[in-house]
Design an enzyme around this catalytic site. Structure first.
Site, PDB file in Angstrom:
ATOM      1  N   SER A   9      12.948  78.753 100.332  1.00  0.00           N
ATOM      2  CA  SER A   9      12.455  79.761 101.271  1.00  0.00           C
ATOM      3  C   SER A   9      11.400  80.614 100.583  1.00  0.00           C
ATOM      4  O   SER A   9      11.680  81.279  99.579  1.00  0.00           O
ATOM      5  CB  SER A   9      13.604  80.657 101.729  1.00  0.00           C
ATOM      6  OG  SER A   9      13.071  81.856 102.246  1.00  0.00           O
ATOM      7  N   HIS A  34      10.452  76.100 103.471  1.00  0.00           N
ATOM      8  CA  HIS A  34      11.086  76.908 104.525  1.00  0.00           C
ATOM      9  C   HIS A  34      10.295  78.213 104.663  1.00  0.00           C
ATOM     10  O   HIS A  34      10.090  78.940 103.692  1.00  0.00           O
ATOM     11  CB  HIS A  34      12.544  77.169 104.154  1.00  0.00           C
ATOM     12  CG  HIS A  34      13.328  77.863 105.216  1.00  0.00           C
ATOM     13  ND1 HIS A  34      13.842  77.204 106.320  1.00  0.00           N
ATOM     14  CD2 HIS A  34      13.704  79.164 105.353  1.00  0.00           C
ATOM     15  CE1 HIS A  34      14.498  78.062 107.079  1.00  0.00           C
ATOM     16  NE2 HIS A  34      14.420  79.266 106.527  1.00  0.00           N
ATOM     17  N   ASP A  36       9.995  81.731 106.617  1.00  0.00           N
ATOM     18  CA  ASP A  36      10.775  82.699 107.403  1.00  0.00           C
ATOM     19  C   ASP A  36       9.877  83.709 108.114  1.00  0.00           C
ATOM     20  O   ASP A  36       9.187  84.490 107.467  1.00  0.00           O
ATOM     21  CB  ASP A  36      11.734  83.454 106.481  1.00  0.00           C
ATOM     22  CG  ASP A  36      12.901  82.578 106.060  1.00  0.00           C
ATOM     23  OD1 ASP A  36      13.572  82.023 106.944  1.00  0.00           O
ATOM     24  OD2 ASP A  36      13.134  82.450 104.843  1.00  0.00           O
ATOM     25  N   MET A  38       9.712  86.930 110.499  1.00  0.00           N
ATOM     26  CA  MET A  38      10.520  88.055 111.006  1.00  0.00           C
ATOM     27  C   MET A  38       9.612  89.079 111.669  1.00  0.00           C
ATOM     28  O   MET A  38       8.489  89.303 111.212  1.00  0.00           O
ATOM     29  CB  MET A  38      11.263  88.713 109.846  1.00  0.00           C
ATOM     30  CG  MET A  38      12.119  87.757 109.051  1.00  0.00           C
ATOM     31  SD  MET A  38      13.068  88.623 107.803  1.00  0.00           S
ATOM     32  CE  MET A  38      13.781  87.229 106.921  1.00  0.00           C
ATOM     33  N   HIS A  67      11.073  78.945 110.462  1.00  0.00           N
ATOM     34  CA  HIS A  67      12.297  79.561 111.001  1.00  0.00           C
ATOM     35  C   HIS A  67      11.882  80.861 111.686  1.00  0.00           C
ATOM     36  O   HIS A  67      11.592  81.853 111.029  1.00  0.00           O
ATOM     37  CB  HIS A  67      13.264  79.810 109.821  1.00  0.00           C
ATOM     38  CG  HIS A  67      14.479  80.584 110.191  1.00  0.00           C
ATOM     39  ND1 HIS A  67      15.342  81.110 109.250  1.00  0.00           N
ATOM     40  CD2 HIS A  67      15.015  80.934 111.406  1.00  0.00           C
ATOM     41  CE1 HIS A  67      16.322  81.741 109.856  1.00  0.00           C
ATOM     42  NE2 HIS A  67      16.150  81.657 111.158  1.00  0.00           N
ATOM     43  N   MET A  69      12.439  84.143 113.439  1.00  0.00           N
ATOM     44  CA  MET A  69      13.388  85.228 113.726  1.00  0.00           C
ATOM     45  C   MET A  69      12.598  86.270 114.500  1.00  0.00           C
ATOM     46  O   MET A  69      12.297  87.359 114.006  1.00  0.00           O
ATOM     47  CB  MET A  69      13.957  85.784 112.414  1.00  0.00           C
ATOM     48  CG  MET A  69      14.923  84.825 111.744  1.00  0.00           C
ATOM     49  SD  MET A  69      15.194  85.169 110.000  1.00  0.00           S
ATOM     50  CE  MET A  69      13.827  84.264 109.298  1.00  0.00           C
ATOM     51  N   MET A 138      22.978  79.619 109.959  1.00  0.00           N
ATOM     52  CA  MET A 138      22.817  80.771 109.077  1.00  0.00           C
ATOM     53  C   MET A 138      24.156  81.074 108.404  1.00  0.00           C
ATOM     54  O   MET A 138      25.182  81.206 109.077  1.00  0.00           O
ATOM     55  CB  MET A 138      22.389  82.015 109.875  1.00  0.00           C
ATOM     56  CG  MET A 138      21.010  81.941 110.493  1.00  0.00           C
ATOM     57  SD  MET A 138      19.691  81.576 109.340  1.00  0.00           S
ATOM     58  CE  MET A 138      19.769  82.976 108.222  1.00  0.00           C
ATOM     59  N   ASP A 176      21.296  77.975 105.659  1.00  0.00           N
ATOM     60  CA  ASP A 176      20.336  78.992 105.198  1.00  0.00           C
ATOM     61  C   ASP A 176      21.044  80.308 104.901  1.00  0.00           C
ATOM     62  O   ASP A 176      21.596  80.937 105.805  1.00  0.00           O
ATOM     63  CB  ASP A 176      19.286  79.185 106.314  1.00  0.00           C
ATOM     64  CG  ASP A 176      18.169  80.138 105.938  1.00  0.00           C
ATOM     65  OD1 ASP A 176      18.123  80.597 104.795  1.00  0.00           O
ATOM     66  OD2 ASP A 176      17.335  80.411 106.824  1.00  0.00           O
TER      67      ASP A 176
END
Ligand code: DX5
Ligand code: ZN
Length: 225
Positions: A9, A34, A36, A38, A67, A69, A138, A176
């Site tokens: 990540s 990966h 992330d 957000m 991913h 979020m 998660m 994750d």
């Protein structure tokens, strides 16, 4: 079962030199990146978006596993596809129309995944499992790197492994949050085949040593099964 994949990540990478970090971690033996995303709305943190995905894209041929979020999800999906994402997953609670979001990901040429928080019920799989390429479990509450693995997740991973096997489909089962050398074996035994690790890899002096140690643990777990 699928071959194991290690997915570092970028959340724990050095953001001032992300391209180099991507190259180094893939050279060190990682399989996929990966990424992330957000939004300070669905989760209480703010990270990186499609422009950063475009910026790292030329640095590797490895798959970029986005991913999301974020809430809502649909507006941003085509932007990530254009930015070179290969896999896009989202949290079902963050989409008003889960089936539509999955179709949007696929229509934009990416593989589609659903993400389950520790407290999210698995019933979201009931009517869409035939449209999934990946299920992301998660093992911490989303928002931050460096949190501790929540042990109850192991039971949930086993349940999802059974559902995937029953479906007969080639769906990746990714985990994750809080994944380390010392727990990756039991996570593999529970049925995961794709392992996200942020702080465990980027916090280490040698990325290749951690990745090899992780592979060794996964290998031992699969031999014991
Ligand atoms: C958390 C992110 C994770 C995180 C994992 O919301 O989705 O990908 O970066 O970090 P570690 O491996 O440090 O728990
Ligand atoms: Zn993640």
């Amino acid at each position: 079962m699928n071959p194991a994949r290690i997915a570092p990540s970028l959340l724990s990478a050095d953001f001032s030199r992300l391209g180099e970090e991507v190259r180094n971690v893939i050279d060190a033996g990682a399989d996929i990146i990966h990424f992330d995303v957000m939004d300070n709305h669905y989760v209480p943190n703010l990270t990186i978006g499609p422009m950063v995905c475009s910026a790292i894209r030329p640095h590797t041929k490895a798959l970029i596993d986005v991913h999301l979020m974020v809430k809502p999800v649909d507006r941003i999906i085509p932007d990530f596809a254009k930015a070179g994402a290969n896999i896009i997953s989202f949290h079902p609670e963050a989409s008003e129309h889960i089936d539509r979001s999955l179709a949007l990901i696929r229509d934009n040429g990416c593989k589609a995944g659903l993400v389950f928080n520790p407290g999210t019920p698995l019933h979201y799989l009931d009517h869409v499992i035939d449209r999934l390429d990946l299920i992301l479990m998660m093992s911490v509450n989303p928002g931050f790197g460096g949190q501790s693995f929540i042990p109850e997740t192991l039971n949930k991973i086993s349940s999802v492994r059974k559902r995937i096997d029953l479906s007969g489909r080639d769906i990746w089962l990714e985990v994750d949050g809080g994944v380390k050398v010392d727990n990756i074996g039991e996570i593999a035994r529970a049925g995961a085949d794709t392992f996200v690790a942020g702080s465990a890899i980027f916090g280490a002096a040698s990325y290749s040593e951690v990745i090899s140690a992780m592979r060794k643990e996964i290998q031992q777990a699969s031999e014991a099964m």
